[in-house]
Motif scaffolding. Structure first.
Motif: not given
Length: 129
Positions: A108-129
């Motif tokens: 299925d060419p439309s399949i997209d497996i979520p990458d956890l590193s993308d989600i984890e990067r969303g939390f990066d930098g919150f403590e600095d702000q």
């Protein structure tokens, strides 16, 4: 002291015609010069309560900002913990699915497996702000 200086200058000015004309000017300069320090002291004494109030208010604001900062850091830590708790059971399965993504895209060419590193990067930098 100012009175003695003016009295001495006045006595000398009476006996000298050139000094007689300059006596009012010199007297004014001496009086103004002598009044600078008391005027400055009176002004500083008058505005001192205002500066104390500003310093007290600044301290209160700093304390509230620090409290808000600590509370925000707590929320970020709680969110990261909840995220890790929610993802940890699925992490091994998602890692296997990511490895098999190329094979699954043939099916299925439309399949997209979520990458956890993308989600984890969303939390990066919150403590600095």
């Amino acid at each position: 002291l100012v009175f003695v200086i003016l009295l001495t200058f006045g006595v000398v000015a009476i006996h000298s015609s050139g000094l007689t004309l300059s006596f009012p000017f010199v007297a004014c300069v001496i009086i103004v010069g002598a009044s600078f320090v008391p005027t400055r002291d009176r002004f500083l004494k008058a505005v001192d309560p205002a500066f104390e109030m500003i310093d007290g208010t600044k301290g209160k604001v700093d304390d509230k900002v620090k409290g808000c900062e600590d509370m925000a850091k707590g929320y970020v830590n709680d969110a990261e913990g909840a995220f890790n708790d929610a993802i940890s059971p699925m992490k091994s399965k998602l890692d296997l699915a990511t490895k098999a993504e190329a094979m699954l895209k043939r099916i299925d060419p439309s399949i997209d497996i979520p990458d956890l590193s993308d989600i984890e990067r969303g939390f990066d930098g919150f403590e600095d702000q």
